[in-house]
Design an enzyme around this catalytic site. Structure first.
Site, PDB file in Angstrom:
ATOM      1  N   ARG A  40       0.845  -1.196   0.000  1.00 50.05           N
ATOM      2  CA  ARG A  40       0.000   0.000   0.000  1.00 50.05           C
ATOM      3  C   ARG A  40       0.876   1.241   0.000  1.00 50.05           C
ATOM      4  O   ARG A  40       1.812   1.351   0.786  1.00 50.05           O
ATOM      5  CB  ARG A  40      -0.920   0.033   1.225  1.00 50.05           C
ATOM      6  CG  ARG A  40      -2.002  -1.021   1.208  1.00 50.05           C
ATOM      7  CD  ARG A  40      -2.943  -0.835   2.387  1.00 50.05           C
ATOM      8  NE  ARG A  40      -3.842  -1.969   2.520  1.00 50.05           N
ATOM      9  CZ  ARG A  40      -4.689  -2.120   3.528  1.00 50.05           C
ATOM     10  NH1 ARG A  40      -4.745  -1.210   4.484  1.00 50.05           N
ATOM     11  NH2 ARG A  40      -5.476  -3.174   3.583  1.00 50.05           N
ATOM     12  N   SER A 134      -8.244  -1.478   1.037  1.00 53.31           N
ATOM     13  CA  SER A 134      -9.224  -1.797   2.066  1.00 53.31           C
ATOM     14  C   SER A 134     -10.013  -0.566   2.489  1.00 53.31           C
ATOM     15  O   SER A 134     -10.663   0.069   1.675  1.00 53.31           O
ATOM     16  CB  SER A 134      -8.518  -2.466   3.251  1.00 53.31           C
ATOM     17  OG  SER A 134      -9.446  -2.950   4.197  1.00 53.31           O
ATOM     18  N   HIS A 135      -9.950  -0.212   3.760  1.00 52.66           N
ATOM     19  CA  HIS A 135     -10.735   0.895   4.303  1.00 52.66           C
ATOM     20  C   HIS A 135     -10.067   2.249   4.105  1.00 52.66           C
ATOM     21  O   HIS A 135     -10.624   3.274   4.485  1.00 52.66           O
ATOM     22  CB  HIS A 135     -10.976   0.669   5.800  1.00 52.66           C
ATOM     23  CG  HIS A 135      -9.705   0.451   6.569  1.00 52.66           C
ATOM     24  ND1 HIS A 135      -9.051  -0.754   6.578  1.00 52.66           N
ATOM     25  CD2 HIS A 135      -8.964   1.288   7.334  1.00 52.66           C
ATOM     26  CE1 HIS A 135      -7.964  -0.660   7.331  1.00 52.66           C
ATOM     27  NE2 HIS A 135      -7.882   0.563   7.795  1.00 52.66           N
ATOM     28  N   ASP A 305     -16.635  -2.116   4.042  1.00 52.74           N
ATOM     29  CA  ASP A 305     -15.504  -1.324   3.580  1.00 52.74           C
ATOM     30  C   ASP A 305     -15.385  -1.432   2.066  1.00 52.74           C
ATOM     31  O   ASP A 305     -16.236  -2.032   1.395  1.00 52.74           O
ATOM     32  CB  ASP A 305     -14.211  -1.748   4.288  1.00 52.74           C
ATOM     33  CG  ASP A 305     -13.713  -3.115   3.856  1.00 52.74           C
ATOM     34  OD1 ASP A 305     -14.497  -3.888   3.266  1.00 52.74           O
ATOM     35  OD2 ASP A 305     -12.528  -3.437   4.116  1.00 52.74           O
ATOM     36  N   ASP A 307     -13.495  -3.038  -0.171  1.00 48.44           N
ATOM     37  CA  ASP A 307     -13.378  -4.303  -0.902  1.00 48.44           C
ATOM     38  C   ASP A 307     -14.269  -5.404  -0.341  1.00 48.44           C
ATOM     39  O   ASP A 307     -14.202  -6.546  -0.785  1.00 48.44           O
ATOM     40  CB  ASP A 307     -11.925  -4.769  -0.951  1.00 48.44           C
ATOM     41  CG  ASP A 307     -11.360  -5.104   0.424  1.00 48.44           C
ATOM     42  OD1 ASP A 307     -11.669  -4.372   1.375  1.00 48.44           O
ATOM     43  OD2 ASP A 307     -10.599  -6.076   0.544  1.00 48.44           O
ATOM     44  N   ASP A 309     -14.540  -6.969   2.681  1.00 45.51           N
ATOM     45  CA  ASP A 309     -14.154  -8.009   3.636  1.00 45.51           C
ATOM     46  C   ASP A 309     -14.398  -7.594   5.090  1.00 45.51           C
ATOM     47  O   ASP A 309     -14.311  -8.421   5.991  1.00 45.51           O
ATOM     48  CB  ASP A 309     -12.704  -8.465   3.432  1.00 45.51           C
ATOM     49  CG  ASP A 309     -11.691  -7.346   3.618  1.00 45.51           C
ATOM     50  OD1 ASP A 309     -12.096  -6.197   3.875  1.00 45.51           O
ATOM     51  OD2 ASP A 309     -10.482  -7.625   3.492  1.00 45.51           O
ATOM     52  N   ARG A 310     -14.717  -6.329   5.329  1.00 42.11           N
ATOM     53  CA  ARG A 310     -15.009  -5.865   6.680  1.00 42.11           C
ATOM     54  C   ARG A 310     -16.451  -5.360   6.745  1.00 42.11           C
ATOM     55  O   ARG A 310     -17.021  -4.944   5.735  1.00 42.11           O
ATOM     56  CB  ARG A 310     -14.048  -4.749   7.098  1.00 42.11           C
ATOM     57  CG  ARG A 310     -12.585  -5.156   7.076  1.00 42.11           C
ATOM     58  CD  ARG A 310     -11.704  -3.930   7.290  1.00 42.11           C
ATOM     59  NE  ARG A 310     -10.317  -4.189   6.947  1.00 42.11           N
ATOM     60  CZ  ARG A 310      -9.341  -4.322   7.833  1.00 42.11           C
ATOM     61  NH1 ARG A 310      -9.604  -4.250   9.118  1.00 42.11           N
ATOM     62  NH2 ARG A 310      -8.100  -4.544   7.447  1.00 42.11           N
ATOM     63  N   THR A 374      -1.809 -10.688  13.965  1.00 42.83           N
ATOM     64  CA  THR A 374      -2.660  -9.934  13.050  1.00 42.83           C
ATOM     65  C   THR A 374      -2.347 -10.342  11.613  1.00 42.83           C
ATOM     66  O   THR A 374      -1.193 -10.484  11.238  1.00 42.83           O
ATOM     67  CB  THR A 374      -2.428  -8.423  13.242  1.00 42.83           C
ATOM     68  OG1 THR A 374      -2.757  -8.075  14.583  1.00 42.83           O
ATOM     69  CG2 THR A 374      -3.288  -7.628  12.290  1.00 42.83           C
ATOM     70  N   GLU A 393     -11.265 -11.022  13.782  1.00 42.11           N
ATOM     71  CA  GLU A 393     -10.262 -10.087  14.279  1.00 42.11           C
ATOM     72  C   GLU A 393     -10.940  -8.802  14.722  1.00 42.11           C
ATOM     73  O   GLU A 393     -12.101  -8.553  14.388  1.00 42.11           O
ATOM     74  CB  GLU A 393      -9.211  -9.802  13.205  1.00 42.11           C
ATOM     75  CG  GLU A 393      -9.786  -9.231  11.924  1.00 42.11           C
ATOM     76  CD  GLU A 393      -8.751  -9.085  10.831  1.00 42.11           C
ATOM     77  OE1 GLU A 393      -7.664  -9.665  10.964  1.00 42.11           O
ATOM     78  OE2 GLU A 393      -9.033  -8.374   9.851  1.00 42.11           O
ATOM     79  N   SER A 395     -10.617  -5.762  13.882  1.00 41.42           N
ATOM     80  CA  SER A 395     -10.822  -4.684  12.906  1.00 41.42           C
ATOM     81  C   SER A 395     -12.019  -4.973  11.998  1.00 41.42           C
ATOM     82  O   SER A 395     -11.956  -4.742  10.795  1.00 41.42           O
ATOM     83  CB  SER A 395      -9.560  -4.462  12.093  1.00 41.42           C
ATOM     84  OG  SER A 395      -9.169  -5.649  11.436  1.00 41.42           O
ATOM     85  N   LYS A 406     -11.627 -12.901   5.139  1.00 39.37           N
ATOM     86  CA  LYS A 406     -12.740 -12.365   5.901  1.00 39.37           C
ATOM     87  C   LYS A 406     -13.827 -11.938   4.923  1.00 39.37           C
ATOM     88  O   LYS A 406     -13.546 -11.613   3.778  1.00 39.37           O
ATOM     89  CB  LYS A 406     -12.292 -11.203   6.777  1.00 39.37           C
ATOM     90  CG  LYS A 406     -11.355 -10.191   6.128  1.00 39.37           C
ATOM     91  CD  LYS A 406     -10.863  -9.212   7.172  1.00 39.37           C
ATOM     92  CE  LYS A 406      -9.798  -8.282   6.602  1.00 39.37           C
ATOM     93  NZ  LYS A 406      -8.474  -8.915   6.586  1.00 39.37           N
TER      94      LYS A 406
END
Length: 528
Positions: A40, A134-135, A305, A307, A309-310, A374, A393, A395, A406
């Protein structure tokens, strides 16, 4: 004959005008070590630094053994953020030049992270590239990222990330077919003849939702969920896709398939900058969802989020379910889900930063509980070896062994399934869980823009406190309550499958001092 002329012409163009494969000279970059969620950086780094993107993609492709790479299938998708389409074009051109035989790409380049994992496993691909941060916020002045998921559908293990990094440090050239162009908007197969290639290179543009939806149908009791959302006592829901990749999934699955009214889903158009807000499903950034739920009109709310996964779950009047409680409540109610009734429950796992709420459920069910570092990749080993069925997890990430990532929408369907079976609202389910298992409190604080050198000394001083034997017996008074430290340690993980050891989020075999120097010199970004 005249009708067939375009086909004949196209055939001879493919036969007589193969696309050139070029080798381009380059120089290595020193900052291409992937972190827990790939590489990233600020978008401007990928877009503006000459060969930065090409170098990393070449390093990624070269990390795959040539014998495995030749003619293999890979999956490519993105969360739709700015620069994704341009990056996909480069990935296609370089995959073709490096011997990949087939790329499977989501329509318009869009695929959620759970869908990529699902498709990799379904078609037995060698892996997949996911363009997401991600987020993190998106846009020209925001963030971009590249993840590589391996053949089991999960994130790259440390060994793969090490190989990518080692290649990146000595890279001198990359291979590319700059004249190769694809149409991401056209579903179906596109074939290309390349120089020095025996078989045509194939790109397949697929529906972004189909394969993933087929999997979900085998996991959940869709008629039961549909009755909850459409019956006489209809549960009113409010789902916020946060202008990320989840928009098409929410519309297709929650509305078209499960019958929720169209106005139940908001912010479902994927935008390159996610509407100008970080696509992070928490109480700080999903404020429009929080405000809507506080009004009392809706009985269930969720956000995702970028993508997919959250996730975040809210009950009526904005009742918040923290992610550690969420995974524990899912674990305690697995008997309501057809998938787990059919496959059984093998064990649970959580990241070390997550509360021990899941531990209590595991103890009551007499199942194994694994505490991992993590990073979702550590759960993959446990699942592949048959040790773990559900994991989570702190997050806002939860998942099971149906894939190796996830999965935000899966988590939402888990909650709706539990609500349908128990005929209770979110808050009642949570409070009954606390009454039965007890309540765990924990806190996560994110340091942003922290000076790496200051972080080094902070961690050094903290380790000194933890190593002091007197600390474990200290007592702290808060109001009328006195609390004592039961245990304090510097977390270490020994993988029960392969025996690898992780300290300070780095595999043994690298000297700790090297790791610390690396933090100081690289100024890592994202959630590294």
């Amino acid at each position: 004959l005249f009708c067939m002329l375009p086909v004949i012409t196209s055939y001879f163009q493919m036969e007589t005008s193969p696309i050139p494969v070029l080798t381009v000279q380059t120089a290595p970059f020193e900052d291409q070590r992937p972190g827990t969620s790939g590489l990233r950086r600020k978008t401007a780094v990928f877009e503006g630094k000459k060969n930065y993107l090409q170098n990393y993609i070449q390093s990624l492709l070269s990390s795959i053994d040539l014998r495995d790479r030749q003619g293999c299938t890979m999956v490519v998708g993105s969360d739709g953020r700015y620069f994704s389409r341009a990056a996909i074009e480069v990935i296609v051109q370089m995959a073709a030049a490096n011997g990949i035989g087939r790329l499977v790409i989501g329509h318009n380049g869009l695929l959620s992270t759970p869908a990529v994992s699902c498709i990799i496993r379904k078609i037995k691909a060698i892996g997949g590239i996911i363009l997401t941060a991600s987020h993190n916020p998106g846009g020209a002045g925001a963030d971009f990222g590249i993840k590589f998921n391996v053949a089991n559908g999960g994130p790259s293990p440390d060994t793969v990330m090490d190989r990518i990094h080692q290649v990146s440090r000595t890279l001198e050239e990359y291979a590319i077919c700059p004249d190769l162009r694809i149409d991401l908007s056209r579903l179906g197969r596109q074939e290309f003849d390349l120089e020095n290639k025996f078989k045509p290179f194939r790109v397949e543009i697929i529906d972004s939702v189909d394969v993933y939806l087929q999997l979900l149908r085998t996991i959940f009791d869709f008629p039961s969920i549909k009755s909850l959302l459409t019956g006489p006592n209809q549960l009113k829901i409010h789902i916020d896709a946060m202008n990320g990749v989840m928009g098409p999934y929410v519309r297709r699955i929650m509305c078209d398939e499960l019958g929720a009214p169209a106005n139940s889903a908001v912010n479902c158009v994927p935008l390159e900058d996610f509407g100008g807000r970080p696509p992070e499903p928490n109480l700080v950034y999903a404020t429009s969802l929080v405000d809507a739920m506080k009004g009392g009109e809706f009985g269930f709310g969720a956000a995702f989020d970028a993508d997919g996964d959250r996730y975040m779950i809210l009950g009526e009047n904005g009742f918040f379910v923290n992610p550690a409680d969420s995974v524990a409540i899912m674990a305690a109610n697995l008997s309501t889900i057809p998938y787990f009734r059919q496959h059984g429950v093998k064990g649970f796992a959580r990241s070390m930063a997550t509360s021990a709420a899941l531990d209590r459920v595991a103890k009551a069910m007499k199942l194994a509980l694994y505490e991992t570092p993590t990073g979702w990749r550590y759960f993959g080993n446990l699942m592949d070896s048959g040790r773990c069925s559900l994991c989570g997890e702190e997050s806002f990430g939860t998942g099971s062994d149906h894939i190796r990532e996830k999965d935000g929408l899966w988590s939402v369907l888990m909650w709706l399934s539990i609500m349908a079976a128990r005929k209770q609202g979110v808050e009642q389910i949570v409070r009954e869980h606390w009454a039965k298992f007890g309540r765990n409190y924990y806190c996560r604080f994110d340091y942003e823009g922290l000076d790496p050198r200051a972080a080094f000394y902070l961690m050094r001083d903290l380790e000194g406190v933890l190593s002091d034997k007197a600390f474990s017996s200290q007592k702290f008074a808060v109001g009328d309550h006195v609390y004592s430290v039961e245990r304090a340690d510097n977390f270490e993980y020994i993988d029960p499958v392969d025996g690898s050891v992780v300290r300070n989020q780095v595999s043994v075999g690298k000297k700790t001092i090297y790791y610390m120097q690396d933090i100081i010199t690289q100024n890592l970004s994202g959630d590294d």
